[in-house]
Design a protein around this motif. Structure first.
Motif, PDB file in Angstrom:
ATOM      1  N   GLU A  68      -8.693   3.135   2.760  1.00 13.85           N
ATOM      2  CA  GLU A  68      -7.289   3.224   2.372  1.00 13.85           C
ATOM      3  C   GLU A  68      -6.422   3.064   3.616  1.00 13.85           C
ATOM      4  N   SER A  69      -5.189   2.617   3.405  1.00 12.20           N
ATOM      5  CA  SER A  69      -4.254   2.513   4.524  1.00 12.20           C
ATOM      6  C   SER A  69      -3.005   3.347   4.279  1.00 12.20           C
ATOM      7  N   ALA A  70      -3.003   4.133   3.185  1.00 12.64           N
ATOM      8  CA  ALA A  70      -1.863   5.006   2.911  1.00 12.64           C
ATOM      9  C   ALA A  70      -1.702   6.047   4.014  1.00 12.64           C
ATOM     10  N   GLY A  71      -2.839   6.522   4.562  1.00 10.44           N
ATOM     11  CA  GLY A  71      -2.760   7.503   5.650  1.00 10.44           C
ATOM     12  C   GLY A  71      -2.116   6.918   6.890  1.00 10.44           C
ATOM     13  N   ALA A  72      -2.505   5.694   7.240  1.00 12.10           N
ATOM     14  CA  ALA A  72      -1.899   5.030   8.395  1.00 12.10           C
ATOM     15  C   ALA A  72      -0.415   4.790   8.156  1.00 12.10           C
ATOM     16  N   LEU A  73      -0.040   4.472   6.925  1.00  7.66           N
ATOM     17  CA  LEU A  73       1.374   4.271   6.598  1.00  7.66           C
ATOM     18  C   LEU A  73       2.155   5.564   6.779  1.00  7.66           C
ATOM     19  N   ARG A  74       1.609   6.672   6.294  1.00  9.30           N
ATOM     20  CA  ARG A  74       2.253   7.974   6.487  1.00  9.30           C
ATOM     21  C   ARG A  74       2.450   8.273   7.972  1.00  9.30           C
ATOM     22  N   GLU A  75       1.397   8.062   8.748  1.00  7.60           N
ATOM     23  CA  GLU A  75       1.451   8.408  10.168  1.00  7.60           C
ATOM     24  C   GLU A  75       2.446   7.522  10.915  1.00  7.60           C
ATOM     25  N   ALA A  76       2.471   6.231  10.573  1.00  6.10           N
ATOM     26  CA  ALA A  76       3.410   5.329  11.238  1.00  6.10           C
ATOM     27  C   ALA A  76       4.846   5.704  10.910  1.00  6.10           C
ATOM     28  N   LEU A  77       5.118   6.062   9.659  1.00  6.81           N
ATOM     29  CA  LEU A  77       6.461   6.470   9.257  1.00  6.81           C
ATOM     30  C   LEU A  77       6.861   7.781   9.924  1.00  6.81           C
ATOM     31  N   ALA A  78       5.922   8.714  10.003  1.00  8.30           N
ATOM     32  CA  ALA A  78       6.226  10.003  10.632  1.00  8.30           C
ATOM     33  C   ALA A  78       6.476   9.846  12.128  1.00  8.30           C
ATOM     34  N   ALA A  79       5.771   8.918  12.761  1.00  2.00           N
ATOM     35  CA  ALA A  79       5.898   8.728  14.212  1.00  2.00           C
ATOM     36  C   ALA A  79       7.190   8.014  14.603  1.00  2.00           C
ATOM     37  N   ASP A  80       7.733   7.191  13.719  1.00  2.00           N
ATOM     38  CA  ASP A  80       8.908   6.380  14.058  1.00  2.00           C
ATOM     39  C   ASP A  80       9.921   6.466  12.928  1.00  2.00           C
ATOM     40  N   ARG A  81      11.006   7.208  13.156  1.00  2.00           N
ATOM     41  CA  ARG A  81      11.988   7.421  12.101  1.00  2.00           C
ATOM     42  C   ARG A  81      12.772   6.157  11.770  1.00  2.00           C
ATOM     43  N   ARG A  82      12.649   5.106  12.594  1.00  2.00           N
ATOM     44  CA  ARG A  82      13.374   3.855  12.337  1.00  2.00           C
ATOM     45  C   ARG A  82      12.560   2.853  11.513  1.00  2.00           C
ATOM     46  N   LEU A  83      11.285   3.108  11.360  1.00  2.00           N
ATOM     47  CA  LEU A  83      10.422   2.174  10.650  1.00  2.00           C
ATOM     48  C   LEU A  83      10.826   2.064   9.185  1.00  2.00           C
ATOM     49  N   LYS A  84      10.996   0.809   8.698  1.00  2.00           N
ATOM     50  CA  LYS A  84      11.339   0.534   7.307  1.00  2.00           C
ATOM     51  C   LYS A  84      10.181  -0.217   6.643  1.00  2.00           C
ATOM     52  N   VAL A  85      10.000   0.007   5.345  1.00  2.00           N
ATOM     53  CA  VAL A  85       8.874  -0.586   4.628  1.00  2.00           C
ATOM     54  C   VAL A  85       9.344  -1.138   3.289  1.00  2.00           C
ATOM     55  N   LEU A  86       8.920  -2.368   2.992  1.00  2.00           N
ATOM     56  CA  LEU A  86       9.130  -2.971   1.673  1.00  2.00           C
ATOM     57  C   LEU A  86       7.766  -3.347   1.118  1.00  2.00           C
ATOM     58  N   VAL A  87       7.436  -2.819  -0.053  1.00  2.00           N
ATOM     59  CA  VAL A  87       6.204  -3.181  -0.759  1.00  2.00           C
ATOM     60  C   VAL A  87       6.608  -3.985  -1.986  1.00  2.00           C
ATOM     61  N   ALA A  88       6.120  -5.227  -2.072  1.00  2.00           N
ATOM     62  CA  ALA A  88       6.559  -6.148  -3.115  1.00  2.00           C
ATOM     63  C   ALA A  88       5.377  -6.584  -3.982  1.00  2.00           C
ATOM     64  N   HIS A  89       5.619  -6.663  -5.280  1.00  2.00           N
ATOM     65  CA  HIS A  89       4.575  -7.058  -6.233  1.00  2.00           C
ATOM     66  C   HIS A  89       5.154  -8.002  -7.282  1.00  2.00           C
ATOM     67  N   GLY A  90       4.240  -8.739  -7.919  1.00  2.00           N
ATOM     68  CA  GLY A  90       4.584  -9.518  -9.096  1.00  2.00           C
ATOM     69  C   GLY A  90       4.210  -8.741 -10.344  1.00  2.00           C
ATOM     70  N   ALA A  91       5.063  -8.784 -11.358  1.00  2.81           N
ATOM     71  CA  ALA A  91       4.858  -7.963 -12.553  1.00  2.81           C
ATOM     72  C   ALA A  91       3.597  -8.337 -13.317  1.00  2.81           C
ATOM     73  N   THR A  92       3.217  -9.623 -13.296  1.00  2.84           N
ATOM     74  CA  THR A  92       2.073 -10.067 -14.098  1.00  2.84           C
ATOM     75  C   THR A  92       0.824 -10.309 -13.259  1.00  2.84           C
ATOM     76  N   ASP A  93       0.754  -9.678 -12.102  1.00  2.00           N
ATOM     77  CA  ASP A  93      -0.441  -9.721 -11.254  1.00  2.00           C
ATOM     78  C   ASP A  93      -1.418  -8.664 -11.743  1.00  2.00           C
ATOM     79  N   LEU A  94      -2.623  -9.086 -12.129  1.00  2.00           N
ATOM     80  CA  LEU A  94      -3.635  -8.142 -12.586  1.00  2.00           C
ATOM     81  C   LEU A  94      -4.636  -7.785 -11.497  1.00  2.00           C
ATOM     82  N   VAL A  95      -4.645  -8.523 -10.393  1.00  2.00           N
ATOM     83  CA  VAL A  95      -5.574  -8.244  -9.301  1.00  2.00           C
ATOM     84  C   VAL A  95      -5.120  -7.016  -8.523  1.00  2.00           C
TER      85      VAL A  95
END
Length: 489
Positions: free
Chosen positions: A407-434
């Motif tokens: 998993e990379s959710a832990g690394a995402l948490r740690e990166a966000l906690a370490a840098d208050r300026r870090l911004k994240v956009l997670v983008a998906h397609g509605a009909t993606d089944l993978v």
């Protein structure tokens, strides 16, 4: 229930004439790449004509003794009329594992693009690149990275050291740090973007850059990522894989009648996380619960109620994409359920087909990349094959040891906690089944606000895994990415 992304790619590769023409490449057969190549060009966008320099080069990776272990090919696009040191630079990765960066480079982000992934596209499409009016070059320089074993990148010996969750992150973070230093852009704002497994990579690369290479990252853009592989595991006992897939199945069914936005799926999200989850928890021995689930799932997916009832309301994605097109003798794509092709064995009890999106795009994208590097840029590579998706890398990938799935959710948490300026956009397609968008929603909803809940945003667009192949979705996505970069300034 859910076919892991790595297995989906492996299955497609096994049947693909592009990948199987003369067997997998031999990573140990290293050969020197040409010297770097550059070219000046222009692209017409919605607002301007941009003059830029494109450069393709190999970044060497060496061991502590100074012995070269690999050459990683990167392709950069730099706006001419600005000082690179005053401009953001974005490093971009595709997924697989084993995919080159051509999907992002020529699909939706670079200054040139190849239309693919639609219902009218086919393997025989000519590889004609056109201007991309939605290119990110309007607000950031771009560097597309082909990990070891993909594109023209190769290891000097056995590549398996690079083909693991940890080895991959270690090598790619070094590529970013080395390239920034070589191009004298260490004072530039740095962003990372990744699609699919590339979206899994980038939180880990960002954390590695923060911790070991002294490089802070201003923003992350993850396209159709898997942030935690455990969510999609254990469908025989866990309800989560069925819960996270349902909104995407419903999106595909509804889109066959009218355009669908995420707002149109609010009722499905609410049902999936509420009554559906509660009834799934009761198990198949609760006849009343099975009856409720089956009736509602049949209604949401448009499938035959009797079929849904036989499956206890648990519809796997391969059954779904075959059944929705069965009356027409067609099957859908796991990457975009409403992109269909003829079923080669429509009467067979077990489905067997090449994925319409993945198989339809491999040949045109491969031809476009080889032609672009060789003819347009003069970066001719005759002693190694261009690997759009490498079956060798895919099969050899090491997912780690121990009881936990990566998993990379832990690394995402740690990166966000370490840098208050870090911004994240997670983008998906509605009909993606993978990689259904509800998986990412589940992960992101568990991340603390860290002072500002708007630092992490989930966006869902019409389309599938490569939603940017749709013109309107690509334009909307680019606008959202531009806002992220503006917010980080």
């Amino acid at each position: 229930m859910k076919t892991p992304l790595v297995l989906v790619l492996a299955a497609a590769l096994a049947a693909s004439p592009v990948a199987a023409a003369d067997g997998p490449p031999k990573a140990s057969a290293a050969a020197t790449l040409p010297a770097e190549a550059t070219k000046r060009a222009t692209v017409v966008t919605h607002d301007d004509t941009l003059a830029y320099v494109v450069r393709v080069e190999a970044v060497p990776l060496s061991n502590p003794k100074g012995e070269k272990q690999a050459e990683v090919v990167v392709t950069s696009y730099t706006l001419e009329r600005t000082d690179p040191k005053d401009r953001p630079v974005t490093y971009l990765f595709n997924g697989g594992p084993g995919a080159a960066s051509a999907y992002l480079q020529f699909g939706g982000v670079g200054p040139k693009r190849l239309p693919f992934g639609g219902p009218d596209n086919a393997p025989s499409d000519l590889p004609k690149l056109v201007d991309n009016p939605d290119t990110w070059l309007a607000f950031t320089d771009l560097v597309f990275v082909d990990p070891v074993g993909t594109g023209y990148s190769r290891a000097s010996g056995d590549g398996k050291a690079f083909w693991s969750v940890e080895g991959d992150v270690e090598s790619l973070s070094r590529v970013v740090a080395k390239h920034l230093a070589a191009r004298e852009q260490l004072v530039s704002p740095v962003y990372l973007a990744g699609e699919s497994y590339g979206g899994f990579r980038i939180p880990r690369i960002a954390r590695k850059l923060q911790e070991k290479d002294g490089v802070g990252v201003a923003g992350l853009v993850a396209l159709s990522p898997v942030l935690d592989f455990a969510i999609r595991d254990g469908e025989n006992t866990s309800p989560l894989p069925w819960v996270t897939a349902l909104p995407s199945l419903a999106a595909a069914a509804r889109e066959r009648k009218a355009p669908v936005t995420r707002a149109d799926l609010a009722d499905v999200e609410s049902y999936a996380a509420g009554e559906f989850l509660a009834d799934l928890m009761k198990g198949p021995r609760d006849a009343a619960a099975v009856g409720r689930v089956s009736a509602r799932v049949a209604e949401l997916t448009g499938l035959d109620p009797e079929l849904v009832r036989r499956m206890n309301g648990r519809i796997d994605i391969r059954t779904f994409v075959r059944e929705i097109g069965r009356p027409e003798g067609r099957v859908g794509s796991l990457y975009d359920a409403n992109v269909t092709a003829y079923d080669p064995y429509p009467s067979a009890a077990r489905a067997s087909w090449d994925d319409p999106v993945l198989d339809g795009s491999m040949a045109p994208l491969t031809r476009a990349a080889v032609d672009y590097y060789g003819r347009e840029l003069g970066f001719r590579v005759d002693n190694r094959r261009y690997e759009l998706i490498s079956s060798e890398v895919n099969r050899a990938w090491s997912w780690g040891r121990g009881q936990s799935l990566p998993e990379s959710a832990g690394a995402l948490r740690e990166a966000l906690a370490a840098d208050r300026r870090l911004k994240v956009l997670v983008a998906h397609g509605a009909t993606d089944l993978v990689t259904p968008y509800m998986e990412s929603k589940l992960v992101l909803d568990q991340i603390p606000a860290f002072g500002d809940p708007d630092r992490v945003r989930l966006a869902v667009y019409p389309g599938g895994h490569m939603f940017y192949s749709r013109d309107a979705s690509r334009a909307a996505f680019t606008a959202d990415v531009r806002k992220l970069y503006g917010a980080a300034e």
